[in-house]
Design an enzyme around this catalytic site. Structure first.
Site, PDB file in Angstrom:
ATOM      1  N   GLN A  96      12.022  15.803   8.841  1.00 53.84           N
ATOM      2  CA  GLN A  96      10.943  15.321   8.025  1.00 53.84           C
ATOM      3  C   GLN A  96      12.130  15.056   7.045  1.00 53.84           C
ATOM      4  O   GLN A  96      12.740  14.922   5.994  1.00 53.84           O
ATOM      5  CB  GLN A  96       9.630  15.560   7.882  1.00 53.84           C
ATOM      6  CG  GLN A  96       9.059  15.011   7.502  1.00 53.84           C
ATOM      7  CD  GLN A  96       7.658  15.564   7.415  1.00 53.84           C
ATOM      8  OE1 GLN A  96       8.031  17.218   5.921  1.00 53.84           O
ATOM      9  NE2 GLN A  96       6.483  15.712   6.985  1.00 53.84           N
ATOM     10  N   SER A 119      14.263  20.363   4.876  1.00 55.04           N
ATOM     11  CA  SER A 119      14.616  21.450   5.344  1.00 55.04           C
ATOM     12  C   SER A 119      15.339  21.109   6.447  1.00 55.04           C
ATOM     13  O   SER A 119      14.676  20.571   7.642  1.00 55.04           O
ATOM     14  CB  SER A 119      13.019  22.077   5.516  1.00 55.04           C
ATOM     15  OG  SER A 119      12.519  22.662   3.965  1.00 55.04           O
ATOM     16  N   GLU A 124       0.772  18.551   8.344  1.00 54.65           N
ATOM     17  CA  GLU A 124       1.406  20.114   7.844  1.00 54.65           C
ATOM     18  C   GLU A 124       1.326  20.847   7.218  1.00 54.65           C
ATOM     19  O   GLU A 124       0.636  21.709   6.966  1.00 54.65           O
ATOM     20  CB  GLU A 124       2.929  19.162   6.938  1.00 54.65           C
ATOM     21  CG  GLU A 124       3.208  20.139   5.931  1.00 54.65           C
ATOM     22  CD  GLU A 124       4.703  19.684   5.189  1.00 54.65           C
ATOM     23  OE1 GLU A 124       5.869  19.813   4.673  1.00 54.65           O
ATOM     24  OE2 GLU A 124       4.837  17.669   5.099  1.00 54.65           O
ATOM     25  N   SER A 152      10.796  12.502   1.433  1.00 51.88           N
ATOM     26  CA  SER A 152      11.127  12.834   0.481  1.00 51.88           C
ATOM     27  C   SER A 152      12.038  11.634  -0.453  1.00 51.88           C
ATOM     28  O   SER A 152      13.037  11.780   0.553  1.00 51.88           O
ATOM     29  CB  SER A 152      11.048  13.999  -0.042  1.00 51.88           C
ATOM     30  OG  SER A 152       9.658  15.070   0.374  1.00 51.88           O
ATOM     31  N   GLU A 181      -0.936  20.409  -6.862  1.00 48.93           N
ATOM     32  CA  GLU A 181      -1.512  19.390  -7.798  1.00 48.93           C
ATOM     33  C   GLU A 181      -2.118  18.268  -6.743  1.00 48.93           C
ATOM     34  O   GLU A 181      -2.992  17.753  -6.868  1.00 48.93           O
ATOM     35  CB  GLU A 181      -0.436  18.686  -8.648  1.00 48.93           C
ATOM     36  CG  GLU A 181      -0.555  19.511 -10.083  1.00 48.93           C
ATOM     37  CD  GLU A 181       0.384  20.074  -9.613  1.00 48.93           C
ATOM     38  OE1 GLU A 181       0.988  22.055 -10.881  1.00 48.93           O
ATOM     39  OE2 GLU A 181       1.414  20.531  -8.519  1.00 48.93           O
TER      40      GLU A 181
END
Length: 364
Positions: A83, A118, A201, A86, A334
């Site tokens: 993926q 990952s 996810e 980020s 968060e």
């Protein structure tokens, strides 16, 4: 796994011919249990990111022929997925990402950097979110692609984790050419597609809730019985409370899974099981380290070659170190609290100073 896919048992709620039977999603745990009892692998362990995170997006956004081409080798583990979301400057604020995609005829040219990816070093395919319109507000100017990781211009560099392993990476994209048919959704609609992936996810992480008395809590109970000399009333009460929380989490996950059985995409309730499960895992292994006393500070290896089965005399210590990532991966705690507050409890959204501002004008 190929026979499993052909029988429609990989994702029972998928269409027939794409690894499914168009059956209720709530039946998947039953099917997976049959596979385990027959001595087969847990399907999601064969292709962790592909199975639980990417497959649903492929089903929703790829045409039938393209979906069939991608899903079968994904299900068998022949082609693993990662993926590319980020970035160094866009983690929790994913919509602030800076990787650019520029149209060039029937292709797109991608330049940028991704991080915390990952299994990128093992993957054949990736899902990619890139900015196609820097003059639009940050959530509006994104487009979603899939990319072959063997494409020229892609460089994967492993990152060493706290455990000593290198299972995630930073990925550099320099002039990477992607054909337009590998775009999912419309141009500028990447945030919508990405949210479906992120929802899957959260659901995938929530679905990893172990059976009663197994998983992390089983490690704690086994450790408790192995060290009767270290029993104290305080530790006994902590273990009891952790067991109750683990059982509550399991039952809540079951309820969320049943409620989601009729939904086309993952609902926000999956954020609850992800949040609770990730924090509970940390608390359980913190208890384990406390129970071990000074021994809990020791580890037998700091190497990327440590066994993946988490066996060995200091397996608990490695699991404790690994658990620090659970409140980050799949969306931070968060972020999960924001999702729960805004989409489950219907609380007012957080104030955003950059709302409606073109991305290129946002200070970074």
């Amino acid at each position: 796994m190929g026979a499993w896919y052909d029988a429609g048992l990989t994702w029972v709620h998928f269409p027939k011919g794409l690894g499914g039977l168009e059956a209720p999603r709530s039946l998947q745990p039953v099917v997976n249990r049959i596979m385990r009892e027959a001595g087969g692998p847990e399907p999601r362990t064969v292709n962790t990111i592909g199975y639980g995170i990417v497959a649903g997006t492929i089903r929703r956004y790829a045409g039938p022929e393209f979906a069939a081409r991608l899903l079968r080798p994904l299900a068998t583990g022949e082609e693993k997925w990662c993926q590319l979301f980020s970035e160094p400057g866009a983690g929790s604020d994913l919509a602030g990402l800076a990787t650019r995609a520029v149209r060039d005829g029937d292709d797109w040219i991608i330049d940028g950097q991704k991080v915390w990816t990952s299994l990128a070093h093992l993957s054949r395919w990736a899902v990619l979110l890139a900015r196609t319109d820097p003059d639009a507000p940050k959530h509006k100017g994104l487009t979603y692609f899939i990319v072959d990781m063997t494409t020229p211009g892609i460089e994967v560099r492993p990152l060493r984790q706290l455990t000593g392993r290198a299972q995630f990476n930073e990925v550099f994209l320099d002039g990477v050419r992607i054909p337009d048919p590998q775009r999912f959704g419309g141009i500028g609609e990447g945030w919508i597609v990405a949210n479906s992936t992120l929802g899957d996810e959260r659901t995938s992480l929530g679905d990893r809730v172990p059976a009663r008395g197994s998983g992390a809590i089983a490690d704690a109970i086994q450790l408790w019985h192995a060290h009767p000399d270290r029993h104290t009333p305080v530790l006994r009460e902590k273990l009891t409370r952790l067991w109750i929380r683990a059982e509550t989490h399991r039952l809540t996950s079951d309820r969320t899974r049943v409620a989601a059985a009729t939904q086309a995409t993952a609902g926000p309730g999956s954020a609850i099981t992800k949040l609770v499960g990730s924090e509970l895992t940390q608390h359980i292994y913190e208890f384990c380290v406390d129970l071990l006393g000074p021994t809990g500070t020791l580890i037998d290896t700091y190497s990327p070659d440590a066994p993946d089965d988490e066996s060995g005399p200091t397996a608990i210590q490695r699991k404790y170190l690994r658990s620090r990532a659970t409140t980050l991966e799949g969306g931070t705690s968060e972020i999960q609290r924001n999702v729960i507050g805004e989409r489950v409890l219907k609380l007012p959204q957080e104030l955003r100073a950059d709302k409606g501002i073109p991305w290129r004008e946002i200070p970074r």
